[in-house]
Every structure is written in C-alpha cells, then in structure tokens.
Design an enzyme around this catalytic site. Structure first.
Site, short mmCIF file in Angstrom:
data_model
loop_
_atom_site.label_atom_id
_atom_site.label_comp_id
_atom_site.label_asym_id
_atom_site.label_seq_id
_atom_site.Cartn_x
_atom_site.Cartn_y
_atom_site.Cartn_z
N SER A 68 0.83 -1.20 0.00
CA SER A 68 0.00 0.00 0.00
C SER A 68 0.86 1.26 0.00
O SER A 68 0.61 2.21 -0.76
CB SER A 68 -0.93 -0.01 1.21
N ASP A 240 9.16 -16.76 12.77
CA ASP A 240 8.88 -17.90 13.65
C ASP A 240 8.99 -19.24 12.95
O ASP A 240 8.48 -20.24 13.41
CB ASP A 240 7.48 -17.76 14.25
N HIS A 243 6.04 -17.55 9.39
CA HIS A 243 5.59 -16.23 8.93
C HIS A 243 6.78 -15.30 8.74
O HIS A 243 7.71 -15.30 9.55
CB HIS A 243 4.61 -15.63 9.94
N SER A 565 -8.25 -17.32 22.17
CA SER A 565 -8.39 -18.77 22.21
C SER A 565 -8.05 -19.29 23.60
O SER A 565 -8.62 -18.84 24.58
CB SER A 565 -7.50 -19.39 21.12
#
EC number: 3.1.1.72
Length: 768
Positions: A68, A240, A243, A565
């Site tokens: 962007s 990680d 990603h 979660s």
C-alpha cells in the site's frame, strides 16, 4: 438520595418504541435495498487473499502495508485494497516515520484452499467456503486478486488433492470477479527449522510445481503465475519459522508491486460498487415497573398481583422485578404503597432509591465445598445470587461475599490455586524492546525468569503515562494500540499456538511458574496452565509497579489484559483473579473461558449479513467438555476438573467467571467472532454476557460491562482494539468517544432474526 420518574411518560415512551420496533421488523423484508454507492471511475480494486501470511501474522499488516505504501509512493492514487477484514486506514512506523496504509484484506490465519479435516479443532477452514459464505468476491468486485494459499494444506498433510482444490477455488473466483480481472497465483515460502508441521519443504517444492502448472492451465482465464518462494529466504526472512518478519514482508510488498504494476499502468479500472450493511437491532424491550401483568398499563390488577406475591412469594421472577418499584433490589410493602398511591392518583411518579456503589470488602477464602461426586447435575444456568448452601444474596454486601465464594469455587473445581504474588519477589531488566522478568520465591529461595516484548506509543497522550495492554501473546493488533497512545507488553511468544515461558502448553506442568510452584498431589498444589499464564501477566504488572513503568512512561493503574483462544481463557482467568487489572478483554475464549458450558449453538442458523458475513450460517460443532479434558488440553485445568462427568455437574457456569470482574473500579470488555468460529461458540458467549449483566445491573455499574462480536477472525483484530480504547478512554479518562458506546451493549445475536428465546428465559428463575 431519591430520584423520581414519571410512570405515564415511561409507558408512553415504551409504547412508542414498541410500535416503532414492531413496524420496522414487520416491514424490513418489504423495503427495497439501498442503492449501492459507486467509487470514482478509474479505481482499481486489489484483494489480498489467503492465509496467515496474507493476514500479516508476526508483523501486523504483513506485506500489505508495504505494498500500500509503495503504491502511494509510485503515485497510484486510484488503487483501493479491498476485503472483509481490516479497516480503510491504519499506520505503521517505516524508516522512522509514521506511514498510513489501506488495511482491508481477506487473509485468515490457519486457512486452507477448501474445508479439510484436521487442525486443532477438527476442521481446517477453507478460503473457498469463506468467500462463498460471505459472497465477498461479488461484494468487493476486485480487479486484482493476490492469492497466496496452501501452506496449511501442506503442513497438515493435505498435498494430495490440492490441484483439484485449486481448480475449484480459481473457478469460483473467476466466475464472480470482473471478466477482465486478474488473479495472481503465487507459490508459498519454505518453512524454517521451527516451522509448524515439521520438515515440509519437500512437499512445499511439489506444491509449488503444482502452482506453476495450475497457473499455466488457467493462463487463458487471466490467472498469472507469481513466485513469492523465490523472494523469501527461510533462513533470514521468517519470524517464527512460518511467517515472514518485517524484512520478509517488505520484500513481498516490493515483489507484488513489480508484478502488478504493468496491469496498473495499462488499466483504466472499471467503475465498482460497495455493499451496504443494515444496522443492528437492540437487545429487547425495557422493564416497566408497576406493570406486573405485562399489559403495558398500570391498573388495580397489578396491585392485586403484588399483594398476592408479597403474601405467597412471587412465582415469576420477571413479575417480582416489576414489583420492585423503588428498585432497591427487593419487592416489599413500600412498593405496594407507591403502586396504590399511583393508581388512585395520589402521586404521579414513583420514587426510586438511588443506588450507591460501596467499596468491595475483602472476605477470607474458604474451600469447604462438596466433592465432585456429591454435586447434583442440573441443566439450568446457575443463579449467581444463590450461595452454595442455598442462602440468598439480599444486598450488595451479600453479593461481594458471594463473589468471593465463586472465586474459591473456580480455584477448587476448575483452575487450581491462584498464586497472588505475596511469596514472590519480582525484579526486571530492560534491553531495547525486551524485558526479562526475574522472580524469586521468598519461602524457598528458588528463582525463575521469562521474557516479555515491549511496544511503546510514539506519543503519550494520557495523563500519568500510557495505558498498557498486557497480552498473553504477540499479534494482538499492537500497531493499532500504539497509534492510539497505548503501550503493549506481551509474552515473548508468537500467536495462539506458541506457549509463554511461564508454562508449556501441555500437561507436563513445566516452565517458570512450575519451577517455583511444582505441581503436586494435593488440590492446592495443582494449579493449571491458565492460572500459570495469568500469574506471569501479574508478575509483569509487578515489574511495572517496581520501576519499569516509570522507565517506560507507562501507567500501571491503567492496565488491560487480553489474549485469544486458550489465551482468551487465560485472560478471563487473569482478569478474574488479579484485581489490579483495570480491564479484562478476553477474545474468542470459548468453553473454559466466557462461553457457557450449558448452551450449545450446534445446528442453529444465523444471519450475519449485518456484519458483512453470510446471511445463512449454521454452527456445526462447539468445544465440548471432553475436549478440554483430553490429554492435549487437560493441563490448562486442575486435577479435580477431570472428575466432572458432564458440564451439568458444575455448580457454576462461565457467566459467573465473568462476574468475578464485576467491580466499581474495574471493567470487562468481551471480544468474540461470529463467523467460522463454531468451536468457540460465540452465541454462548453472548448468553454468558446476558447472564453477567444481571450482576452488573444489580450492583449498579451496568456500563462497566461491554461486548464486541466482530465478523470473523480468531484474533484480537484492529476493530476490537479501536473500540476497546474508545471505551477505556471514556470510562477511565473521560475522553469522548467517536463511536456510540451503546453498540457495545448488544451484538448480532440480539437481532430479531438471530435471537434465541433462551436469552429471555434462562435467568427467569434467578433472584434478580
């Protein structure tokens, strides 16, 4: 103090609202839809579509923010990034400057090409079904789709059949996007040494060959081959093992710009449309005091009902509430006197006792509870106002005592003993954006440590230092928080599948917490992981109070705890037990968090079109007690939790866990996700919220409880943070919000087409 309200006007106002509401509901389906607004001619819409790398896991905004920004720098002012997720404008720090970017996208963590069996919750959600469910391709009508998908297929052992699944997805995309639109289909990066799914790079190579083949097969259908695999170096560019890090995402942003720039220069960009969304309804009619027979008028018949109720006790709790005319928590003779005086015209308004909120007293803990096998099963949602011995809450002071009992019940039956830090000596050290927490247990001399990550706002705009969000993990929309002047400190762990250093995410009971407080044979030595993770957040708060807050210009009195979660469950527990935390904000916490065990949404169908989602979404499976008691999750709880044969044995349900946050000086902000979140059971979270509301209303602090159910995303998304900080700014700092905070008192499940009658009945037998 006393306050007055005019009864006649109240009823008239209610009737006006009721008539208007009935009219709007009955005519809604007959009204034509609003005309869609066209964007400026020449606008080119780009949809980033895919899994967690498109979402931007490990570095919020991912490649999208760089793309962007690079488009802006190249002078492309006619480009609009589109999708059902994100927001129109966000910002990040790039080369020392705050840079705005278009945050809209269609990236979903953990998603595969199509729905597949497997994963943590028994099903891997598919991009195809998600796009179909929301009709997103037609809604957003992208001219360009940047499609990166397949990492979760490969890492979960679903390489076979991926070519056929890609065909299905591409066929759907091409059929529903503009005829001259382009799909850029890319390869996927290798995994690093710590990547999920083990060493899958051999299968990734095979999958990437399939990508090239499929793109070639579809080349006549405006599908263009792209090769992100060639851009990302798994040894350097991953945060990680899965990603990309910031550098990796920046490379991806540059690569995508190069791939699409030729199309941008050649295209005039067709005129497009945007969907409109209906507004949400309210959560139901208001109570009319004095109207005991429910006919919306106050007559002598109501006085007869009240007299009988005072003599024989009220059989219907809603009638009893209507009889409490002075609203002091009891239906009594004084209320009958007022009612009779009004009926004969002696008074024109009722006098209402002003509720005063007193400071919470502290009660000594007691764990004298029945054994699990002595508990009686009940399908009813437990009344929070009834003590374990059957006695009743009859005053605010009684409630605080009952709250203390509930706290002990959760320790005893579910989570294990809360370690309050009184035996801990906490120190810290800060290096850059990393903080090491060192804890010494005073009674034994044992020591342990763990790490946290610091994100500070560029500008501190709150008096006394920046409010601080304490996260159970990274990836909680940190940049949105810091752009609003909030600091964020998280465990040094990535996302919801990487355990904090205080406790491993298994049933081994290892980590910094268990180094100091070993898991033992006695119940009070069996603290589960949810408590252990909460303990670590509390020690971070200790470090702030012990000097780190001053160094970082943070106000520790303005702390918010959040997580998603299993870490949403932990955030619920942490907020319930550490009363120093100003606001608890758990997300997608499910069973064992803030979803009722006793309410199932399986088989129920909802309309989420008001959230930009599916107009007919059916819940398939909720998280059951058996899953929490399975080997992979039982470590979250204490040993006694494993003794329960079914959820109906619990002497409490999770509205009562939330009620532990009810405090004159504290807040609870519940976050949920309605679509593609069957497992965590958002409708049950809504029911729990309605149950909690009885407690907040009784104490007189109704506005200290809020809820935001976003459309989709098993995460704390930017929308949640934006609303959370406006709510917190208003209540804690008196800063006027841009949004209408009343939106945080309802949800998509309160809409007439989604409302379950259970919402009106499950608390009908409660005292209040």
């Amino acid at each position: 103090m006393k306050k007055h309200f005019v009864v006649g006007e109240t009823i008239k106002r209610f009737l006006r609202i009721g008539t208007s509401l009935a009219l709007s509901i009955s005519t809604l389906s007959l009204l034509p839809s609003a005309p869609r607004l066209s964007s400026a001619a020449g606008t080119i819409k780009i949809m980033p579509l895919g899994d967690s790398i498109t979402y931007g896991m490990a570095d919020e905004g991912g490649y999208r923010k760089y793309l962007s920004y690079f488009l802006q720098q190249k002078g492309y002012t006619n480009v609009d990034l589109v999708g059902p997720e994100g927001k129109d404008s966000a910002s990040f720090n790039y080369n020392g400057q705050s840079v705005k970017y278009d945050d809209n996208h269609a990236g979903y963590s953990g998603y595969t090409i199509t729905n597949l069996p497997g994963g943590w919750f028994g099903q891997l959600n598919g991009i195809l079904e998600t796009m179909q469910g929301g009709d997103y391709i037609k809604k957003y009508s992208p001219d360009i789709i940047l499609l990166q998908i397949g990492t979760n297929d490969v890492s979960n052992g679903h390489l076979d059949g991926s070519e056929e699944r890609l065909h299905k997805l591409l066929d759907y995309l091409r059929e529903n996007m503009p005829s001259n639109g382009k799909v850029f289909l890319t390869t996927i990066p290798d995994l690093g040494n710590s990547g999920w799914g083990g060493n899958s790079n051999g299968d990734i190579a095979k999958y990437n060959e399939l990508i090239k083949k499929v793109a070639n097969d579809y080349s006549s259908k405006n599908v263009i081959y792209a090769d992100i695999h060639s851009v990302i170096d798994a040894s350097k560019d991953l945060a990680d093992g899965v990603h990309p890090n910031a550098g990796g995402y920046e490379k991806m942003g540059k690569y995508w710009l190069e791939q699409i720039e030729g199309y941008l220069k050649a295209s005039d960009g067709p005129q497009q449309t945007q969907p409109t969304q209906p507004s949400q309804g309210d959560s139901g009619p208001e109570l009319i005091y004095g109207d005991l027979d429910g006919d919306k008028t106050i007559t002598s018949f109501d006085a007869v009902i009240m007299r009988k109720g005072l003599i024989n006790d009220f059989k219907d709790n809603n009638v009893k509430k209507a009889a409490d005319i002075d609203q002091n928590g009891k239906a009594e003779v004084a209320d009958l006197v007022q009612l009779q005086s009004f009926i004969i015209g002696k008074i024109k308004e009722f006098t209402v006792a002003e509720k005063t909120v007193t400071e919470k007293p502290v009660f000594e803990k007691s764990y004298n509870f029945p054994a699990v096998n002595q508990l009686k099963s009940s399908k009813d949602i437990p009344d929070p106002f009834i003590f374990m011995d059957g006695s009743k809450v009859e005053s605010t002071d009684d409630w605080w005592k009952r709250q203390s009992e509930i706290s002990c019940m959760y320790e005893y039956y579910m989570y294990g003993k809360w370690i309050d830090g009184s035996d801990d000596e906490t120190t810290y050290s800060i290096s850059g954006n990393s903080m090491t927490i060192n804890v010494k247990r005073k009674s034994t001399g044992k020591t342990a440590s763990f790490k946290a990550v610091i994100n500070l706002p560029k500008n501190v705009r709150h008096e006394g230092g920046a409010p601080v969000i304490l996260g159970m993990h990274k990836g909680i929309s940190e940049s949105t928080a810091t752009s609003n002047g909030y600091a964020v400190i998280t465990y040094d762990s990535d996302g919801m599948f990487s355990a904090p250093g205080t406790a491993q995410d298994n049933n081994q009971h290892k980590g910094a917490f268990y180094d100091l407080y070993p898991y033992g044979r006695n119940w009070d030595e069996q603290t589960g992981d949810l408590m252990a993770w909460s303990w670590g957040i509390s020690r971070i708060l200790d470090a702030l109070y012990n000097g780190a807050a001053k160094e970082l210009n943070i106000n520790p009195d303005s702390s918010i705890v959040t997580g998603v979660s299993r870490y949403g469950k932990a955030a619920s527990v942490c907020g319930a037990f550490d009363t120093r935390i100003k606001m608890c904000a758990p997300s997608c916490s499910g069973a064992g968090g803030l979803a009722l065990y006793r309410y199932s949404s399986v088989g129920k169908t909802y309309d989420f079109s008001s959230k930009g989602g599916s107009s007919s979404y059916t819940y398939k499976e909720n998280e059951p007690l058996g899953s929490l008691q399975a080997s992979g999750e039982q470590g979250w709880f204490n040993g006694r939790f494993m003794e329960f044969r079914n959820a109906e044995q619990f002497p409490m349900d999770q509205h009562m866990l939330g009620a532990l946050c009810c405090d004159p000086d504290r807040y609870l902000f519940i976050i949920g996700s309605c679509e593609s979140e069957d497992w965590v059971n958002a409708p049950s979270v809504w029911m729990a919220y309605l149950g909690m509301k009885h407690v907040w209303d009784y104490v007189g602090i109704s506005d200290h409880l809020a809820i935001n159910i976003h459309k989709s995303g098993h995460a704390v998304i930017a929308e949640d943070i934006e609303k959370m900080v406006q709510y917190f700014d208003y209540h804690v700092y008196g800063i006027q919000p841009k949004m209408n905070l009343e939106e945080l008192q309802t949800s998509v499940f309160a809409l007439p087409k989604n409302k379950d009658s259970f919402a009106d009945t499950f608390a009908s037998k409660w005292l209040y």
